[in-house]
Structure formats: structure tokens, C-alpha cells
Scaffold this motif. Structure first.
Motif, PDB file in Angstrom:
ATOM      1  N   LEU A 181      31.895  39.674  22.772  1.00  0.00           N
ATOM      2  CA  LEU A 181      33.005  40.622  22.925  1.00  0.00           C
ATOM      3  C   LEU A 181      32.492  42.041  23.111  1.00  0.00           C
ATOM      4  CD1 LEU A 181      36.030  41.267  22.902  1.00  0.00           C
ATOM      5  CD2 LEU A 181      35.869  41.533  20.418  1.00  0.00           C
ATOM      6  N   GLU A 182      31.503  42.404  22.335  1.00  0.00           N
ATOM      7  CA  GLU A 182      30.914  43.735  22.444  1.00  0.00           C
ATOM      8  C   GLU A 182      30.308  43.940  23.831  1.00  0.00           C
ATOM      9  OE1 GLU A 182      27.750  46.427  19.840  1.00  0.00           O
ATOM     10  OE2 GLU A 182      27.951  44.272  19.483  1.00  0.00           O
ATOM     11  N   ALA A 183      29.614  42.930  24.330  1.00  0.00           N
ATOM     12  CA  ALA A 183      29.013  43.022  25.664  1.00  0.00           C
ATOM     13  C   ALA A 183      30.088  43.210  26.733  1.00  0.00           C
ATOM     14  CB  ALA A 183      28.187  41.770  25.957  1.00  0.00           C
ATOM     15  N   MET A 184      31.201  42.494  26.599  1.00  0.00           N
ATOM     16  CA  MET A 184      32.266  42.615  27.595  1.00  0.00           C
ATOM     17  C   MET A 184      32.948  43.981  27.520  1.00  0.00           C
ATOM     18  SD  MET A 184      33.980  38.808  27.799  1.00  0.00           S
ATOM     19  CE  MET A 184      34.114  38.532  26.027  1.00  0.00           C
ATOM     20  N   MET A 185      33.102  44.524  26.316  1.00  0.00           N
ATOM     21  CA  MET A 185      33.716  45.846  26.176  1.00  0.00           C
ATOM     22  C   MET A 185      32.833  46.928  26.785  1.00  0.00           C
ATOM     23  SD  MET A 185      35.297  45.705  22.303  1.00  0.00           S
ATOM     24  CE  MET A 185      35.773  47.444  22.335  1.00  0.00           C
ATOM     25  N   LEU A 186      31.539  46.845  26.547  1.00  0.00           N
ATOM     26  CA  LEU A 186      30.631  47.873  27.030  1.00  0.00           C
ATOM     27  C   LEU A 186      30.264  47.682  28.499  1.00  0.00           C
ATOM     28  CD1 LEU A 186      28.216  48.076  23.953  1.00  0.00           C
ATOM     29  CD2 LEU A 186      30.089  49.628  24.523  1.00  0.00           C
ATOM     30  N   GLY A 187      30.417  46.453  28.989  1.00  0.00           N
ATOM     31  CA  GLY A 187      29.965  46.144  30.337  1.00  0.00           C
ATOM     32  C   GLY A 187      30.976  46.371  31.439  1.00  0.00           C
ATOM     33  N   ASN A 188      32.192  46.820  31.099  1.00  0.00           N
ATOM     34  CA  ASN A 188      33.213  46.994  32.148  1.00  0.00           C
ATOM     35  C   ASN A 188      33.319  48.442  32.623  1.00  0.00           C
ATOM     36  OD1 ASN A 188      34.664  48.424  30.209  1.00  0.00           O
ATOM     37  ND2 ASN A 188      36.073  46.754  29.762  1.00  0.00           N
ATOM     38  N   VAL A 189      32.242  49.199  32.457  1.00  0.00           N
ATOM     39  CA  VAL A 189      32.265  50.636  32.716  1.00  0.00           C
ATOM     40  C   VAL A 189      32.568  50.975  34.180  1.00  0.00           C
ATOM     41  CG1 VAL A 189      29.764  50.739  33.084  1.00  0.00           C
ATOM     42  CG2 VAL A 189      30.990  52.788  32.329  1.00  0.00           C
ATOM     43  N   LEU A 190      32.258  50.081  35.116  1.00  0.00           N
ATOM     44  CA  LEU A 190      32.451  50.387  36.537  1.00  0.00           C
ATOM     45  C   LEU A 190      33.889  50.218  37.019  1.00  0.00           C
ATOM     46  CD1 LEU A 190      29.346  48.652  38.189  1.00  0.00           C
ATOM     47  CD2 LEU A 190      29.624  51.075  37.645  1.00  0.00           C
ATOM     48  N   LEU A 191      34.662  49.378  36.351  1.00  0.00           N
ATOM     49  CA  LEU A 191      35.909  48.900  36.939  1.00  0.00           C
ATOM     50  C   LEU A 191      36.931  50.002  37.175  1.00  0.00           C
ATOM     51  CD1 LEU A 191      36.338  45.489  35.094  1.00  0.00           C
ATOM     52  CD2 LEU A 191      35.140  46.012  37.237  1.00  0.00           C
ATOM     53  N   LEU A 192      37.249  50.796  36.166  1.00  0.00           N
ATOM     54  CA  LEU A 192      38.268  51.833  36.330  1.00  0.00           C
ATOM     55  C   LEU A 192      37.860  52.872  37.375  1.00  0.00           C
ATOM     56  CD1 LEU A 192      40.955  53.079  35.535  1.00  0.00           C
ATOM     57  CD2 LEU A 192      39.800  54.226  33.621  1.00  0.00           C
ATOM     58  N   PHE A 248      33.254  40.759  38.920  1.00  0.00           N
ATOM     59  CA  PHE A 248      34.484  41.541  38.773  1.00  0.00           C
ATOM     60  C   PHE A 248      34.495  42.761  39.697  1.00  0.00           C
ATOM     61  CE2 PHE A 248      34.376  39.088  34.808  1.00  0.00           C
ATOM     62  CZ  PHE A 248      35.636  38.529  34.855  1.00  0.00           C
ATOM     63  N   PRO A 249      33.452  43.620  39.696  1.00  0.00           N
ATOM     64  CA  PRO A 249      33.475  44.687  40.704  1.00  0.00           C
ATOM     65  C   PRO A 249      33.423  44.133  42.126  1.00  0.00           C
ATOM     66  CG  PRO A 249      31.409  44.701  39.462  1.00  0.00           C
ATOM     67  CD  PRO A 249      32.340  43.787  38.758  1.00  0.00           C
ATOM     68  N   TRP A 250      32.685  43.046  42.332  1.00  0.00           N
ATOM     69  CA  TRP A 250      32.654  42.422  43.654  1.00  0.00           C
ATOM     70  C   TRP A 250      34.035  41.893  44.035  1.00  0.00           C
ATOM     71  CZ3 TRP A 250      33.216  37.235  45.354  1.00  0.00           C
ATOM     72  CH2 TRP A 250      32.814  36.994  46.666  1.00  0.00           C
ATOM     73  N   GLY A 251      34.746  41.329  43.055  1.00  0.00           N
ATOM     74  CA  GLY A 251      36.086  40.823  43.302  1.00  0.00           C
ATOM     75  C   GLY A 251      37.058  41.933  43.667  1.00  0.00           C
ATOM     76  N   LEU A 252      36.903  43.121  43.042  1.00  0.00           N
ATOM     77  CA  LEU A 252      37.759  44.254  43.402  1.00  0.00           C
ATOM     78  C   LEU A 252      37.583  44.619  44.870  1.00  0.00           C
ATOM     79  CD1 LEU A 252      37.374  46.672  40.334  1.00  0.00           C
ATOM     80  CD2 LEU A 252      39.252  45.080  40.813  1.00  0.00           C
ATOM     81  N   LEU A 253      36.346  44.538  45.332  1.00  0.00           N
ATOM     82  CA  LEU A 253      36.079  44.839  46.741  1.00  0.00           C
ATOM     83  C   LEU A 253      36.680  43.774  47.650  1.00  0.00           C
ATOM     84  CD1 LEU A 253      32.335  45.938  46.410  1.00  0.00           C
ATOM     85  CD2 LEU A 253      34.314  47.430  46.746  1.00  0.00           C
ATOM     86  N   GLN A 254      36.563  42.503  47.268  1.00  0.00           N
ATOM     87  CA  GLN A 254      37.078  41.422  48.089  1.00  0.00           C
ATOM     88  C   GLN A 254      38.596  41.443  48.167  1.00  0.00           C
ATOM     89  OE1 GLN A 254      34.876  39.445  49.868  1.00  0.00           O
ATOM     90  NE2 GLN A 254      33.526  40.994  48.970  1.00  0.00           N
ATOM     91  N   LEU A 255      39.237  41.859  47.080  1.00  0.00           N
ATOM     92  CA  LEU A 255      40.696  41.926  47.058  1.00  0.00           C
ATOM     93  C   LEU A 255      41.239  43.176  47.745  1.00  0.00           C
ATOM     94  CD1 LEU A 255      41.275  40.736  43.375  1.00  0.00           C
ATOM     95  CD2 LEU A 255      41.874  39.463  45.463  1.00  0.00           C
ATOM     96  N   GLY A 256      40.371  44.094  48.074  1.00  0.00           N
ATOM     97  CA  GLY A 256      40.820  45.338  48.696  1.00  0.00           C
ATOM     98  C   GLY A 256      41.329  46.362  47.699  1.00  0.00           C
ATOM     99  N   TRP A 257      41.145  46.099  46.405  1.00  0.00           N
ATOM    100  CA  TRP A 257      41.591  47.053  45.392  1.00  0.00           C
ATOM    101  C   TRP A 257      40.608  48.212  45.253  1.00  0.00           C
ATOM    102  CZ3 TRP A 257      43.307  43.340  40.837  1.00  0.00           C
ATOM    103  CH2 TRP A 257      44.361  42.549  41.300  1.00  0.00           C
ATOM    104  N   ALA A 258      39.398  48.009  45.732  1.00  0.00           N
ATOM    105  CA  ALA A 258      38.382  49.055  45.720  1.00  0.00           C
ATOM    106  C   ALA A 258      37.621  48.977  47.037  1.00  0.00           C
ATOM    107  CB  ALA A 258      37.439  48.877  44.542  1.00  0.00           C
ATOM    108  N   ARG A 259      37.025  50.099  47.414  1.00  0.00           N
ATOM    109  CA  ARG A 259      36.229  50.132  48.638  1.00  0.00           C
ATOM    110  C   ARG A 259      34.951  50.918  48.388  1.00  0.00           C
ATOM    111  NH1 ARG A 259      40.001  52.467  53.278  1.00  0.00           N
ATOM    112  NH2 ARG A 259      40.222  54.073  51.665  1.00  0.00           N
ATOM    113  N   LEU A 260      33.954  50.678  49.244  1.00  0.00           N
ATOM    114  CA  LEU A 260      32.699  51.407  49.162  1.00  0.00           C
ATOM    115  C   LEU A 260      32.683  52.526  50.203  1.00  0.00           C
ATOM    116  CD1 LEU A 260      30.120  48.487  48.821  1.00  0.00           C
ATOM    117  CD2 LEU A 260      30.986  49.968  46.999  1.00  0.00           C
ATOM    118  N   ALA A 261      32.065  53.639  49.834  1.00  0.00           N
ATOM    119  CA  ALA A 261      31.861  54.736  50.785  1.00  0.00           C
ATOM    120  C   ALA A 261      30.616  54.398  51.597  1.00  0.00           C
ATOM    121  CB  ALA A 261      31.683  56.054  50.042  1.00  0.00           C
ATOM    122  N   GLU A 262      30.807  54.015  52.839  1.00  0.00           N
ATOM    123  CA  GLU A 262      29.698  53.491  53.640  1.00  0.00           C
ATOM    124  C   GLU A 262      28.784  54.581  54.185  1.00  0.00           C
ATOM    125  OE1 GLU A 262      31.311  50.981  56.637  1.00  0.00           O
ATOM    126  OE2 GLU A 262      32.171  49.536  55.202  1.00  0.00           O
TER     127      GLU A 262
END
Length: 259
Positions: A151-162, A79-93
Motif C-alpha cells: 500500500l505504501e509503495a502504491m501511495m508513493l508511486g503514483n506521483v506522475l499521474l495527476l 498506468f501512465p502508459w494507459g493514460l496516454l493510450q486513452l488520450g487522457w494525457a499526451r506527450l510534448a513531442e
């Protein structure tokens, strides 16, 4: 051919993620177990917080549930990798050391806020059935850290996305999040007072005492490592909140029945 390469990348990301989280879980869990069960007691430093015995088959259950969490956390790296591939997020190089340091500090605070809100939701009536299996570990161990329902794992594991949608982070800052998370998680579930000389529960890094109280009492102390969210929302437990319960030897399954 492009689709094939993309598919291979997806599976590679997921595979590396599973190995990464498995290593975090078993390396830091083993280190915590060794410190809290062998090394520190041998030197007479620190103390066990809840001396009651573990529930029958607790370690086997925790390891089984944690295996599912490791799989979900690892494969969820797409999911974070997908954000990068879609251009919705970028890395500070070319992030400076100061930027990386501030980003890590921000993520520590955001992780605490995110965990508190997610954890508090898991205690409301319509979601608590997804969290009660974690609370079967009334007396916690280092292996309780990832003992979640899916479900608990998915709720706690999405901390990076926003945060990734709002700021271009360094890859080092993002990679450090699961590292400090497992360290804090191990401290919280160690059932061991690593700071016996600190003033009861008042020092900020007494996460082991605070989270021990949460498991012993079920309600209150919903924060992760630090107390500021519990103090802000008046959900902090008194340092002696579990003493009477421990003294009378409450059974490990009492918390589920009371919930």
C-alpha cells in the motif's frame, strides 16, 4: 490480433518497468553503499549519523520488501502508459531544453509535496500499520529506500499521474522523475553525513540528516529531500532531536513499540 498486440505491449511496458526500477535500486544503492561505507570513510570525509548496529536480519528484510516494491513500481508503469493510450494525457513531442528544465524543476517540487502528504497520511493511526515495517529500519541503509509495504509503495508511486492529466510533459522529464527520486531517496537513507561542514541541519540539501532524524524519532521531518513542507506545517525536528536517544542506545525495535 489488435487485442493480442495490446496485451503484448502491456506486458512489455511492465517488464521494462521492472528492469528499470531494479537497475535504479541496485546501481544507486551499491554506489551509495560504496561511498558511505568504504570510499569516504577511507578519506576521512563525512561521518555516520547513527552508529547503532542494524537490527537482526535487517538487510535481508529490506531487500525482500524492496523486491516487492520494484515489482509494483515497474508493473505500475502501465498506468501512465494507459493514460496516454486513452488520450487522457499526451506527450510534448518537440519540447525545448527550457521546457524540459522547467518541467523537471516542477516535478522536483511536486514530488516533495506529494511525498509529504502521502507520508504524513501514513503516520495517522489508521494507516500507520502499513508504514511501521519501513520504520523497523531505525538505523537506515541504502537498501531501506524501497523497503515499503504494497500500500505504501502504491501511495508513493503514483506521483506522475495527476501532473500528466494537467500538462503535456516531455518523455525526458517524466523519465527523469524516478532517477532524481532514487538519488534523493538514497541520500535520505544513507545514514551518512555527506556535508559535514554545513551548518547543522540548515542547508537545504542536508536531506540525509533530516531523514535520519525521522527514522530515529519516528515523528517529524516528513518531507522527502527539502525542508519547505515541514517548515510550512511546523513538523520540522530540531537538529539535535535524536542525540539523547542515540546516546542511550535505543534498541532498533523501540520505535515500533513507542508508536
Amino acid at each position: 490480433m489488435r487485442d493480442f498486440i495490446l496485451t503484448c505491449q502491456w506486458y512489455t511496458i511492465m517488464g521494462v518497468g521492472v528492469v528499470f526500477f531494479a537497475c535504479l535500486y541496485f546501481v544507486f544503492g551499491s554506489l551509495n553503499w560504496l561511498l558511505s561505507r568504504r570510499i569516504l570513510p577511507a578519506f576521512g570525509y563525512g561521518r555516520v549519523l547513527d552508529p547503532r548496529p542494524l537490527a537482526p536480519q535487517q538487510l535481508r528484510r529490506e531487500l525482500g520488501e524492496s523486491a516487492v516494491t520494484i515489482f509494483l513500481f515497474g508493473t505500475g508503469m502501465v498506468f501512465p502508459w494507459g493514460l496516454l493510450q486513452l488520450g487522457w494525457a499526451r506527450l510534448a513531442e518537440q519540447a525545448s531544453g527550457w521546457q524540459i528544465g522547467f518541467e523537471i524543476l516542477f516535478m522536483v517540487v511536486w514530488n516533495e509535496v506529494h511525498f509529504y502528504l502521502s507520508h504524513r497520511l501514513l503516520h495517522v493511526s489508521w494507516l500507520k500499520r502499513f508504514h511501521l515495517p519501513h520504520h523497523r529500519s531505525v538505523v537506515t541503509t541504502p537498501w531501506t529506500c524501497y523497503s515499503f509495504t504494497p500500500l505504501e509503495a502504491m501511495m508513493l508511486g503514483n506521483v506522475l499521474l495527476l501532473p500528466m492529466l494537467l500538462h503535456d510533459f516531455s518523455i525526458y522529464s517524466l523519465a527523469f522523475v524516478p532517477v532524481f527520486s532514487i538519488v534523493f531517496n538514497n541520500i535520505g537513507h544513507s545514514n551518512y553525513d555527506y556535508l559535514p561542514d554545513a551548518d547543522r541541519d540548515r542547508w537545504w540539501l542536508n536531506g540525509a540528516r533530516r531523514h535520519h532524524l525521522h527514522h530515529a524519532c519516528y515523528r517529524g521531518n516528513y518531507g522527502f529531500m527539502f525542508p519547505f513542507m515541514d517548515r510550512l506545517f511546523a513538523t520540522e525536528l530540531a537538529p539535535d532531536a535524536a542525540e539523547a536517544r542515540i546516546a542511550r542506545g535505543a534498541k532498533p525495535d523501540e520505535k515500533q513499540n513507542a508508536a
